[in-house]
Design an enzyme around this catalytic site. Structure first.
Site, PDB file in Angstrom:
ATOM      1  N   GLY A   1       0.850  -1.198   0.000  1.00  0.00           N
ATOM      2  CA  GLY A   1       0.000   0.000   0.000  1.00  0.00           C
ATOM      3  C   GLY A   1       0.880   1.241   0.000  1.00  0.00           C
TER       4      GLY A   1
ATOM      5  N   ASP B   1       0.860   2.481   8.736  1.00  0.00           N
ATOM      6  CA  ASP B   1       0.493   1.678   9.916  1.00  0.00           C
ATOM      7  C   ASP B   1       1.568   1.727  11.010  1.00  0.00           C
ATOM      8  OD1 ASP B   1      -1.577   0.979   8.237  1.00  0.00           O
ATOM      9  OD2 ASP B   1      -0.844  -1.043   7.832  1.00  0.00           O
TER      10      ASP B   1
ATOM     11  N   ARG C   1     -23.807  15.117  18.833  1.00  0.00           N
ATOM     12  CA  ARG C   1     -23.752  13.712  18.406  1.00  0.00           C
ATOM     13  C   ARG C   1     -22.492  13.021  18.927  1.00  0.00           C
ATOM     14  NH1 ARG C   1     -25.158  14.947  12.109  1.00  0.00           N
ATOM     15  NH2 ARG C   1     -27.393  14.533  12.229  1.00  0.00           N
TER      16      ARG C   1
ATOM     17  N   HIS D   1      -8.871   5.788   2.363  1.00  0.00           N
ATOM     18  CA  HIS D   1      -7.594   5.986   1.664  1.00  0.00           C
ATOM     19  C   HIS D   1      -7.084   7.422   1.682  1.00  0.00           C
ATOM     20  CE1 HIS D   1      -8.682   1.964   0.428  1.00  0.00           C
ATOM     21  NE2 HIS D   1      -7.403   1.785   0.198  1.00  0.00           N
TER      22      HIS D   1
ATOM     23  N   ARG E   1      -3.823   7.747   3.232  1.00  0.00           N
ATOM     24  CA  ARG E   1      -2.595   7.329   2.542  1.00  0.00           C
ATOM     25  C   ARG E   1      -2.152   8.306   1.454  1.00  0.00           C
ATOM     26  NH1 ARG E   1      -3.533   1.085   1.319  1.00  0.00           N
ATOM     27  NH2 ARG E   1      -3.330   1.807  -0.816  1.00  0.00           N
TER      28      ARG E   1
HETATM   29  O1  F6P Z   1      -1.095  -1.247   5.174  1.00  0.00           O
HETATM   30  C1  F6P Z   1      -1.574  -0.025   4.770  1.00  0.00           C
HETATM   31  C2  F6P Z   1      -3.063  -0.063   4.667  1.00  0.00           C
HETATM   32  O2  F6P Z   1      -3.475   1.234   4.299  1.00  0.00           O
HETATM   33  C3  F6P Z   1      -3.797  -0.570   5.912  1.00  0.00           C
HETATM   34  O3  F6P Z   1      -3.857   0.382   6.929  1.00  0.00           O
HETATM   35  C4  F6P Z   1      -5.127  -0.941   5.315  1.00  0.00           C
HETATM   36  O4  F6P Z   1      -5.785  -1.953   6.042  1.00  0.00           O
HETATM   37  C5  F6P Z   1      -4.745  -1.483   3.962  1.00  0.00           C
HETATM   38  O5  F6P Z   1      -3.492  -0.916   3.637  1.00  0.00           O
HETATM   39  C6  F6P Z   1      -5.744  -1.187   2.870  1.00  0.00           C
HETATM   40  O6  F6P Z   1      -5.315  -1.810   1.717  1.00  0.00           O
HETATM   41  P1  F6P Z   1      -6.056  -1.680   0.320  1.00  0.00           P
HETATM   42  O7  F6P Z   1      -5.717  -0.343  -0.236  1.00  0.00           O
HETATM   43  O8  F6P Z   1      -5.482  -2.793  -0.469  1.00  0.00           O
HETATM   44  O9  F6P Z   1      -7.518  -1.826   0.575  1.00  0.00           O
END
Ligand code: F6P
Length: 361
Positions: free
Chosen positions: A13, A140, A175, A284, A287
């Site tokens: 990832g 992570d 909430r 996402h 990320r």
């Molecule tokens: O390992 C990084 C990560 O972003 C995790 O936190 C998450 O569970 C996983 O990758 C998600 O992966 P994908 O993009 O394949 O769904």
């Protein structure tokens, strides 16, 4: 002596800072060592298929602050159980193709930028005789042997920014807002973002929780006049005595996708306490985007040390951060051994001292 050539892959990832590492490796290799660099595309797939791009000085110019990876990545490809096409019936062991490509390019070393999964595979290639240097990447923060992976700080920053925004709407509408974060089996991202945003409840995989206790905390706040609550939950957190909730499974690799715990918690809170609750899954977004200055610096340090180790002939290791020093650590100790939050860690303790509940007591 012939000119050295370094191969680079980014696998697993993605996360902010990958391009900063690539840039640093390439500039160090070219500037300081007169070596050449080649990047294989989409992680190990590029080595299986011999798909690559020459990494020149120009190619890595102006990529320091760019999110993603100029080389592409894939976290579905494992050369030991490889699928050339999606509907292939059975996976194939094509690890020898990786070795062939490595030899065809006459590489002096291969720098594998990846998380727990990639570094475990890299260890297997190290055992097959390839000269590997790893660089620990992941939002992570679960790579053994390093205090911090690059990408983590950026993800904490993104998540904290999002939670701060969610707090204002939670307060207006009185909430409970449950925010689900990534992290697989490690709670670092949720723990740090939870502390940074002053969340009322932090739920992580390493500390199974009770829904009764989470509801008590929310009601206690409501009774004391705090008419909203913020709960940060890691995708891998679980109710005591229950299994982790799965969103699905990758058809090819069988790798599970975590998700759904946030909705379970907000539904239970609403049913049990009558307080309106909503879930927000950050997904996402955590990320993506540009690395923080901290990650740009860390990625640059990691990249140049990885290139230096490759030049010195120190292989079978990953670079790592120990305190504030860059060091290296054996890949065999990283493989298949994710680093998780110790339930008695200082971070958990300090969160408890500022009245954060972990839902356990
Ligand atoms: O390992 C990084 C990560 O972003 C995790 O936190 C998450 O569970 C996983 O990758 C998600 O992966 P994908 O993009 O394949 O769904």
């Amino acid at each position: 002596m012939s000119e050295k050539k370094i191969g680079i892959i980014t696998a697993g990832g993605d996360c902010p800072g990958l391009n900063a590492v690539i840039r640093s490796v390439v500039k160090f290799a070219i500037n300081d060592c007169g070596a050449r660099a080649v990047g294989f595309l989409d992680g190990f797939r590029g080595l299986v298929l011999n798909e690559y791009v020459d990494l020149t000085f120009d190619r890595v110019s102006n990529i320091l602050s760019m999110g993603g990876t100029i080389l592409g990545s894939s976290n579905r490809d494992n050369p030991f159980a490889f699928y050339y096409i999606d509907d292939q019936k059975e996976p194939m062991d094509v690890s020898d193709k990786v070795v062939e490509t490595y030899e065809r390019h006459d590489l002096s070393a291969l720098i594998c930028i990846g998380g727990d999964g990639t570094l475990s595979m890299s260890h297997e290639f190290s055992k097959k005789g390839l000269n590997i240097v790893g660089v620990p990447k992941t939002i992570d923060n679960d790579v053994q042997g390093t205090d911090q992976t690059f990408g983590f700080d950026s993800a904490v920053s993104t998540a904290t920014f999002a939670i701060d925004k969610i707090r204002t709407t939670a307060e207006s509408h009185h909430r409970v807002m449950v925010i689900e974060l990534m992290g697989r089996t490690a709670g670092w991202l949720t723990l740090f973002s939870g502390i940074a945003s002053g969340s009322d409840v932090i739920l992580i995989p390493e500390i199974p929780f009770s829904l009764d206790i989470v509801c008590e905390k929310v009601v206690e706040r409501s009774v004391s006049g705090k008419r909203y609550s913020i709960i940060c939950v890691a995708e891998g957190a679980k109710v005591s005595g229950q299994e982790v909730i799965l969103e699905g499974k990758d058809k090819r690799t069988g790798v599970v996708r975590l998700g759904g715990i946030g909705n379970l918690i907000s539904n239970e809170i609403e049913t049990r306490t009558g307080i309106e609750s909503r879930t927000s899954v950050l997904g996402h977004m955590q990320r993506g985007g540009s690395p923080t200055p901290y990650d740009r610096v860390l990625a640059t340090r990691y990249g140049s040390r990885a290139a230096a180790l490759a030049m010195e002939g120190v292989f079978g290791v990953t670079v790592c951060l120990k305190g504030n020093e860059i060091d290296h650590f054996p890949l065999e100790k990283v493989a298949n051994n994710p680093r998780r939050v110790p339930p008695d860690s200082e971070f958990v303790k300090i969160a408890r001292t500022v009245s954060t509940s972990f839902g356990d007591y």
